[in-house]
Design a protein around this motif. Structure first.
Motif, PDB file in Angstrom:
ATOM      1  N   VAL A  35      17.434 -14.638  25.349  1.00 50.50           N
ATOM      2  CA  VAL A  35      17.901 -15.936  25.670  1.00 50.50           C
ATOM      3  C   VAL A  35      17.018 -16.613  26.801  1.00 50.50           C
ATOM      4  N   LYS A  36      16.890 -15.960  27.803  1.00 49.28           N
ATOM      5  CA  LYS A  36      15.814 -16.394  28.925  1.00 49.28           C
ATOM      6  C   LYS A  36      14.641 -16.942  28.414  1.00 49.28           C
ATOM      7  N   SER A  37      13.959 -15.998  27.886  1.00 49.76           N
ATOM      8  CA  SER A  37      12.771 -16.610  27.217  1.00 49.76           C
ATOM      9  C   SER A  37      12.568 -17.793  26.307  1.00 49.76           C
ATOM     10  N   GLU A  38      13.868 -18.130  25.659  1.00 46.47           N
ATOM     11  CA  GLU A  38      13.958 -19.181  24.921  1.00 46.47           C
ATOM     12  C   GLU A  38      14.500 -20.530  25.594  1.00 46.47           C
ATOM     13  N   THR A  39      14.663 -20.352  26.991  1.00 46.78           N
ATOM     14  CA  THR A  39      15.447 -21.489  27.553  1.00 46.78           C
ATOM     15  C   THR A  39      14.195 -22.048  28.589  1.00 46.78           C
ATOM     16  N   ILE A  40      14.147 -23.434  28.398  1.00 47.40           N
ATOM     17  CA  ILE A  40      13.204 -24.366  29.032  1.00 47.40           C
ATOM     18  C   ILE A  40      13.781 -25.252  30.015  1.00 47.40           C
ATOM     19  N   ALA A 215      20.508 -26.414  22.974  1.00 46.42           N
ATOM     20  CA  ALA A 215      19.697 -25.479  23.904  1.00 46.42           C
ATOM     21  C   ALA A 215      20.392 -24.541  24.719  1.00 46.42           C
ATOM     22  N   ASN A 216      20.222 -23.517  25.216  1.00 46.55           N
ATOM     23  CA  ASN A 216      20.910 -22.580  25.872  1.00 46.55           C
ATOM     24  C   ASN A 216      21.255 -23.015  27.126  1.00 46.55           C
ATOM     25  N   ASN A 223      28.016 -22.164  26.224  1.00 49.03           N
ATOM     26  CA  ASN A 223      27.071 -21.770  27.278  1.00 49.03           C
ATOM     27  C   ASN A 223      27.924 -21.518  28.408  1.00 49.03           C
ATOM     28  N   GLY A 224      29.062 -22.272  28.433  1.00 46.03           N
ATOM     29  CA  GLY A 224      29.760 -21.922  29.848  1.00 46.03           C
ATOM     30  C   GLY A 224      30.410 -20.544  29.559  1.00 46.03           C
ATOM     31  N   ALA A 225      30.760 -20.079  28.549  1.00 47.30           N
ATOM     32  CA  ALA A 225      31.493 -18.592  28.298  1.00 47.30           C
ATOM     33  C   ALA A 225      30.215 -17.679  28.443  1.00 47.30           C
ATOM     34  N   ALA A 226      29.111 -17.916  27.765  1.00 44.96           N
ATOM     35  CA  ALA A 226      28.090 -17.022  27.904  1.00 44.96           C
ATOM     36  C   ALA A 226      27.795 -16.835  29.439  1.00 44.96           C
ATOM     37  N   ILE A 227      27.506 -18.052  30.501  1.00 42.78           N
ATOM     38  CA  ILE A 227      27.396 -17.561  31.713  1.00 42.78           C
ATOM     39  C   ILE A 227      28.436 -16.961  32.518  1.00 42.78           C
ATOM     40  N   LEU A 228      29.771 -17.085  32.003  1.00 40.53           N
ATOM     41  CA  LEU A 228      30.777 -16.257  32.601  1.00 40.53           C
ATOM     42  C   LEU A 228      30.530 -14.686  32.372  1.00 40.53           C
ATOM     43  N   GLY A 229      30.111 -14.500  31.095  1.00 42.22           N
ATOM     44  CA  GLY A 229      29.598 -13.128  30.751  1.00 42.22           C
ATOM     45  C   GLY A 229      28.399 -12.537  31.652  1.00 42.22           C
ATOM     46  N   LEU A 230      27.163 -13.386  31.855  1.00 37.72           N
ATOM     47  CA  LEU A 230      26.246 -13.109  32.696  1.00 37.72           C
ATOM     48  C   LEU A 230      26.678 -12.754  34.086  1.00 37.72           C
ATOM     49  N   MET A 231      27.843 -13.555  34.702  1.00 42.10           N
ATOM     50  CA  MET A 231      28.116 -13.362  35.922  1.00 42.10           C
ATOM     51  C   MET A 231      28.969 -12.229  36.038  1.00 42.10           C
ATOM     52  N   ASN A 232      29.656 -11.731  35.296  1.00 44.60           N
ATOM     53  CA  ASN A 232      30.444 -10.505  34.952  1.00 44.60           C
ATOM     54  C   ASN A 232      29.465  -9.283  35.191  1.00 44.60           C
ATOM     55  N   ILE A 233      28.407  -9.373  34.545  1.00 37.31           N
ATOM     56  CA  ILE A 233      27.224  -8.116  34.578  1.00 37.31           C
ATOM     57  C   ILE A 233      26.710  -8.249  35.896  1.00 37.31           C
ATOM     58  N   TYR A 234      26.389  -9.480  36.597  1.00 36.06           N
ATOM     59  CA  TYR A 234      25.901  -9.399  37.890  1.00 36.06           C
ATOM     60  C   TYR A 234      26.844  -8.935  38.843  1.00 36.06           C
ATOM     61  N   ASN A 235      28.135  -9.207  38.982  1.00 39.15           N
ATOM     62  CA  ASN A 235      29.113  -8.904  39.713  1.00 39.15           C
ATOM     63  C   ASN A 235      29.440  -7.260  39.681  1.00 39.15           C
ATOM     64  N   TYR A 236      28.925  -6.784  38.686  1.00 35.88           N
ATOM     65  CA  TYR A 236      29.029  -5.337  38.278  1.00 35.88           C
ATOM     66  C   TYR A 236      27.764  -4.483  38.914  1.00 35.88           C
ATOM     67  N   ASN A 237      26.509  -5.130  38.467  1.00 40.53           N
ATOM     68  CA  ASN A 237      25.213  -4.451  38.875  1.00 40.53           C
ATOM     69  C   ASN A 237      24.313  -5.126  39.787  1.00 40.53           C
TER      70      ASN A 237
END
Length: 553
Positions: A35-40, A215-216, A223-237
């Motif tokens: 996803v990140k590689s396809e986000t500008i 766009a991502n 995208n709001g839900a996807a970011i929530l998921g990413l922050m859940n990973i960040y808060n874990y690791n």
């Protein structure tokens, strides 16, 4: 030859074992990297895109130097038959409509311009009127009186998703010293010019990308839900690459806010980048899309995020339509429809803003939405939620859609982590959680997946709903809400979901955005887009909960 073959096969075997041993977070990190590689993070100017069938006549853009002239606009209209068609219009200036030389409508008032898109393909205009068209080609002419930047929107009024009866051609424009409406139309003294090319800003996207739609880094609920998921990973690791991406996402949104607001309101670019932020027509535009800003504010305490957070929270609390009991609802597909989706579109945002603003009423509202939406949509016999409640006829919709049930259990699981455990609200939400889990495990297939139509195993195995259910079960075991007998359901679920994720970070079988359907066929035939963010947030959150579960084994 045989001596070379064995080492190659052994290498392939070892690589396969290595891949299979990836942890859940390692597996979904590949998805994030894709996803990140396809986000500008860049805006580009493109030719203005417009809502299908909406005719925008902005004489201030066509004739920016003219302050006192009256104006004409002309187009061709193709009609499949001789018919009368209802037209909606908004305007700030008196105008007359002529079809085939005959005056058919006059709007006589000078007033403020008002137009709203209130739901998907549903609009509020200031006026509506009928026009008569012949079969084949017709000529339509609009005449205005003089005024400051006259602007008119015209659109055929039709049910959402239905084909339009009329096809408008390109518009041409002229100015005139005439400042009154006459019965007969004389255009002989007018000089016509083509409509000016208007540009808008859109978010740059790669020419080739996995997910082909928004766009991502667009302002969307998905995208709001996807970011929530990413922050859940960040808060874990504490993976800083995730945090940096989310912060860049939020800062990109804020940096471009004023420019895009001008695009939307001043240049009529109703489909510019982040247009949903300005449309503010539904919870899809305001609730879940705000989660990234909230999450970054909670991390940074940077006050620059607060005005936009509060703007969106104000809409969720006071702008969205509600039933008489306060339940959030929509005007689609019919007035006063309660959607399962809206439990997630509202409650996670309300609970977090309640903490930021120390506003108990917002937390109470979140709980109200959870309790009420559950009560409206729960089917006691199936132990599942229907997709919608039609308040006009006091009936539920017919189908048990996977992600509708998934949005609900995700919202419920999320809420349990915010509500005080000693509170009555917590106990009420916990009862709902347990009811849902008891029901949903009955519909898990033997391979671990859940199906698009939950009670129809011939429907495709759907990734987003499966991730939501697996996440909720794993979170239940991790938090002590469920006993260890539920572990197998979560682990089987993850095994099935992980088969949907390729080694290069592409997730398949995520159902596209879906309105309320009236039969199974509607849901069975929905398209699936790879890496659709409607499933990624649940997938990321699911990976965290399953990884915790595996470590505790």
């Amino acid at each position: 030859m045989k001596k070379k073959t064995f080492p190659i096969l052994l290498l392939i075997f070892l690589l396969a074992i290595g891949c299979s041993k990836k942890s859940p977070i390692e597996k979904v990190t590949k998805v994030f990297e894709k996803v990140k590689s396809e986000t500008i993070f860049n805006l580009v100017e493109v030719e203005q895109k417009q809502i299908k069938g909406l005719n925008i006549l902005d004489f201030g853009i066509e004739f920016p130097e003219e302050k006192h002239a009256a104006f004409f606009a002309k187009s061709s209209v193709i009609s499949g038959e001789k018919q009368q068609v209802e037209i909606g219009s908004s305007s700030n200036i008196p105008f007359a409509v002529f079809v085939n030389g005959k005056k058919q409508f006059v709007q006589p008032k000078r007033r403020s311009f008002e137009f709203r898109e209130i739901a998907y393909d549903i609009f509020n205009f200031q006026d509506s009127f009928n026009l008569d068209f012949n079969k084949g080609n017709n000529e339509i002419v609009i005449q205005t009186l003089s005024g400051e930047r006259p602007k008119i929107y015209l659109k055929e009024i039709s049910p959402p998703g239905k084909e339009l009866k009329l096809k408008f051609g390109k518009w041409v424009f002229s100015k005139s010293l005439r400042n009154n409406f006459t019965k007969t139309l004389d255009l002989s003294d007018l000089n016509w010019q083509n409509k000016k090319l208007v540009m808008q800003h859109s978010i740059e996207t790669p020419k080739v990308r996995t997910y082909p739609r928004e766009a991502n880094n667009e302002w969307t609920y998905s995208n709001g839900a996807a970011i929530l998921g990413l922050m859940n990973i960040y808060n874990y690791n504490n993976d800083e690459s995730l945090y940096n991406y989310v912060k860049q996402f939020c800062d990109f949104t804020l940096t471009n806010y004023d420019l895009l607001r001008k695009d939307y309101f001043d240049n009529n670019s109703l489909r510019c980048a982040d247009y949903r932020m300005f449309r503010k027509a539904m919870l899809d535009d305001t609730g879940a899309p705000t989660l990234p800003l909230i999450l970054i504010y909670q991390k940074t305490k940077d006050e620059k995020y607060i005005p936009l957070i509060n703007e969106m929270a104000e809409y969720v609390s006071h702008g969205q339509a509600r039933l008489s009991d306060g339940t959030l609802c929509r005007p689609e597909p019919v007035e006063m429809t309660v959607w399962a989706d809206d439990m997630f579109m509202s409650a996670p945002m309300l609970l977090r803003v309640a903490l930021i603003n120390d506003d108990k009423s917002m937390a109470d509202d979140a709980v109200k939405q959870i309790l009420n939406i559950h009560n409206y949509l729960w089917d006691e016999k199936a132990e599942l939620h229907k997709h919608a409640w039609f308040d006009d006829v006091k009936e539920q919709s017919q189908i048990f859609w996977s992600r509708a049930n998934g949005w609900i259990i995700w919202a419920v699981t999320d809420a349990l982590q915010f509500l005080p455990k000693e509170s009555e609200s917590y106990n009420k939400v916990m009862k709902i959680y347990n009811k849902i889990i008891r029901g949903i495990i009955k519909y898990q297939d033997t391979d671990g997946i859940w199906h698009q139509v939950l009670n129809n195993p011939t429907s495709f195995g759907e990734t987003s709903g499966s991730a939501m259910f697996t996440m909720a079960i794993a979170a239940g075991v991790n938090n002590g809400w469920l006993d260890n007998s539920y572990k197998d359901h979560a682990l089987k679920g993850w095994k099935a979901i992980s088969r949907k994720i390729s080694n290069d970070g592409i997730v398949k079988d995520i159902c596209r955005g879906t309105g309320i359907g009236y039969d199974e066929e509607f849901y069975m035939k929905r398209k699936r887009f790879p890496n659709d963010p409607r499933g990624l947030g649940a997938l990321f959150t699911c990976a965290v909960e399953v990884e915790k579960l595996m470590k505790d084994q």
